[in-house]
Design an enzyme around this catalytic site. Structure first.
Site, PDB file in Angstrom:
ATOM      1  N   CYS A  82       0.842  -1.194   0.000  1.00 32.98           N
ATOM      2  CA  CYS A  82       0.000   0.000   0.000  1.00 32.98           C
ATOM      3  C   CYS A  82       0.878   1.245   0.000  1.00 32.98           C
ATOM      4  O   CYS A  82       1.765   1.395   0.835  1.00 32.98           O
ATOM      5  CB  CYS A  82      -0.896  -0.014   1.236  1.00 32.98           C
ATOM      6  SG  CYS A  82      -1.711   1.558   1.570  1.00 32.98           S
ATOM      7  N   GLU A  83       0.630   2.156  -0.931  1.00 36.68           N
ATOM      8  CA  GLU A  83       1.488   3.332  -1.044  1.00 36.68           C
ATOM      9  C   GLU A  83       1.196   4.378   0.021  1.00 36.68           C
ATOM     10  O   GLU A  83       1.931   5.355   0.150  1.00 36.68           O
ATOM     11  CB  GLU A  83       1.369   3.949  -2.431  1.00 36.68           C
ATOM     12  CG  GLU A  83       0.050   4.625  -2.736  1.00 36.68           C
ATOM     13  CD  GLU A  83       0.011   5.190  -4.151  1.00 36.68           C
ATOM     14  OE1 GLU A  83      -0.674   6.201  -4.344  1.00 36.68           O
ATOM     15  OE2 GLU A  83       0.658   4.628  -5.063  1.00 36.68           O
ATOM     16  N   HIS A  84       0.124   4.190   0.802  1.00 40.22           N
ATOM     17  CA  HIS A  84      -0.209   5.170   1.836  1.00 40.22           C
ATOM     18  C   HIS A  84       0.501   4.903   3.159  1.00 40.22           C
ATOM     19  O   HIS A  84       0.817   5.843   3.890  1.00 40.22           O
ATOM     20  CB  HIS A  84      -1.722   5.191   2.070  1.00 40.22           C
ATOM     21  CG  HIS A  84      -2.495   5.607   0.858  1.00 40.22           C
ATOM     22  ND1 HIS A  84      -3.611   4.941   0.412  1.00 40.22           N
ATOM     23  CD2 HIS A  84      -2.279   6.613  -0.026  1.00 40.22           C
ATOM     24  CE1 HIS A  84      -4.068   5.531  -0.686  1.00 40.22           C
ATOM     25  NE2 HIS A  84      -3.279   6.537  -0.964  1.00 40.22           N
ATOM     26  N   HIS A  85       0.728   3.624   3.478  1.00 39.69           N
ATOM     27  CA  HIS A  85       1.387   3.284   4.740  1.00 39.69           C
ATOM     28  C   HIS A  85       2.568   2.330   4.567  1.00 39.69           C
ATOM     29  O   HIS A  85       3.203   1.949   5.539  1.00 39.69           O
ATOM     30  CB  HIS A  85       0.378   2.646   5.709  1.00 39.69           C
ATOM     31  CG  HIS A  85      -0.730   3.565   6.123  1.00 39.69           C
ATOM     32  ND1 HIS A  85      -1.943   3.589   5.481  1.00 39.69           N
ATOM     33  CD2 HIS A  85      -0.803   4.498   7.103  1.00 39.69           C
ATOM     34  CE1 HIS A  85      -2.722   4.496   6.046  1.00 39.69           C
ATOM     35  NE2 HIS A  85      -2.064   5.056   7.034  1.00 39.69           N
TER      36      HIS A  85
ATOM     37  N   GLN B  44      -5.030  -0.551  -4.950  1.00 40.80           N
ATOM     38  CA  GLN B  44      -5.549  -1.727  -5.643  1.00 40.80           C
ATOM     39  C   GLN B  44      -6.298  -1.363  -6.919  1.00 40.80           C
ATOM     40  O   GLN B  44      -6.239  -2.104  -7.910  1.00 40.80           O
ATOM     41  CB  GLN B  44      -6.450  -2.519  -4.699  1.00 40.80           C
ATOM     42  CG  GLN B  44      -6.875  -3.879  -5.250  1.00 40.80           C
ATOM     43  CD  GLN B  44      -7.598  -4.711  -4.214  1.00 40.80           C
ATOM     44  OE1 GLN B  44      -7.218  -4.725  -3.049  1.00 40.80           O
ATOM     45  NE2 GLN B  44      -8.653  -5.384  -4.621  1.00 40.80           N
TER      46      GLN B  44
ATOM     47  N   HIS C 137      -5.709  -5.710   2.967  1.00 38.15           N
ATOM     48  CA  HIS C 137      -4.767  -4.606   3.155  1.00 38.15           C
ATOM     49  C   HIS C 137      -4.381  -4.554   4.626  1.00 38.15           C
ATOM     50  O   HIS C 137      -5.235  -4.332   5.489  1.00 38.15           O
ATOM     51  CB  HIS C 137      -5.406  -3.282   2.750  1.00 38.15           C
ATOM     52  CG  HIS C 137      -5.717  -3.179   1.285  1.00 38.15           C
ATOM     53  ND1 HIS C 137      -5.223  -2.178   0.488  1.00 38.15           N
ATOM     54  CD2 HIS C 137      -6.474  -3.960   0.467  1.00 38.15           C
ATOM     55  CE1 HIS C 137      -5.657  -2.327  -0.750  1.00 38.15           C
ATOM     56  NE2 HIS C 137      -6.418  -3.418  -0.785  1.00 38.15           N
TER      57      HIS C 137
ATOM     58  N   CYS D 281      -2.875  -2.323   6.141  1.00 36.39           N
ATOM     59  CA  CYS D 281      -3.094  -1.009   6.736  1.00 36.39           C
ATOM     60  C   CYS D 281      -4.507  -0.914   7.313  1.00 36.39           C
ATOM     61  O   CYS D 281      -4.774  -0.076   8.174  1.00 36.39           O
ATOM     62  CB  CYS D 281      -2.850   0.105   5.713  1.00 36.39           C
ATOM     63  SG  CYS D 281      -3.799  -0.062   4.201  1.00 36.39           S
TER      64      CYS D 281
END
Length: 230
Positions: free
Chosen positions: A117-120, A158, A186, A188
């Site tokens: 996941c590119e956010h976390h 995703q 995910h 996260c």
């Protein structure tokens, strides 16, 4: 004071995007100078950054167990987890003439997805189901797995991953008749934040004939997924 408030609002917006898993583009956001330094140079820079992070957290990097961690993480980032960022690693999607005139749907189901996941920067783990209808060309089965792997091995959302797989298959086969469904967990979501260990995320992209209700239903029947995509 105005600048402080602006910074605070920007920080809040960035955090909200991360929590809501918002994707900003169907194209992986890369800087133009992304490949101006070698993989070896990237590993060296990331190694120092990881070392700084661990030391900031209070870890004792003289401990035998931790001494090699910064370099191991750096090598994993460049050579494994995010190798899909480098176009040099894109698989050659060799196609062949459909000499046996197979005109029905071909489905490759349960392709394992390991992404991040590119956010976390936490894992995304699941399965992809990919299908196409030949218009004269066929592709090696293992190439479908490799396309999924290539686009998975980068910081991702995703939705973007699903679209990128379809677009790559369409380009290779010269047809719009490609579909992909991904069902993934995910971490996260599962291991932090709401900590919902049961939920998973399903995304889909249907091109060409797969936009037709009957064709889409046939594909979903093959992969045994009950959905509201109809």
């Amino acid at each position: 004071m105005f600048e402080v408030n602006n910074n605070k609002m920007n920080d809040e917006r960035i955090e909200e995007i991360g929590e809501d898993h918002v994707g900003t583009s169907a194209v992986t956001p890369l800087r133009q100078d992304a490949f101006e330094i070698s993989d070896e140079e990237k590993i060296a820079k990331i190694q120092e950054s990881v070392k700084d992070i661990l030391e900031t957290l209070g870890m004792d990097l003289t401990d035998d167990s931790l001494q090699g961690t910064p370099k191991r993480v750096a090598k994993a980032f460049v050579n494994e987890l995010f190798m899909g960022l480098n176009p040099a690693n894109k698989p050659k999607a060799s196609t062949f003439d459909n000499n046996y005139n197979y005109g029905e749907m071909l489905v490759e189901k349960n392709i394992i997805v390991y992404s991040t996941c590119e956010h976390h920067l936490l894992p995304i783990v699941g399965r992809a189901h990919v299908a196409y209808i030949s218009n004269g060309k066929v592709i090696g089965l293992s190439k479908m797995n490799r396309i999924v792997e290539y686009f998975s091995k980068r910081p991702q959302v995703q939705e973007r991953l699903t679209m990128q797989v379809v677009q790559a298959m369409q380009e290779a086969l010269g047809t719009q008749d490609v579909a992909c469904v991904i069902d993934a967990k995910h971490l996260c979501v599962n291991s932090r934040g709401i900590k919902d260990i049961e939920s998973s995320t399903v995304t889909s992209e249907f091109g060409g004939k797969f936009k037709e209700k009957e064709v889409r239903r046939e594909f979903l029947d093959y992969i045994k997924m009950d959905t509201d995509f109809e």
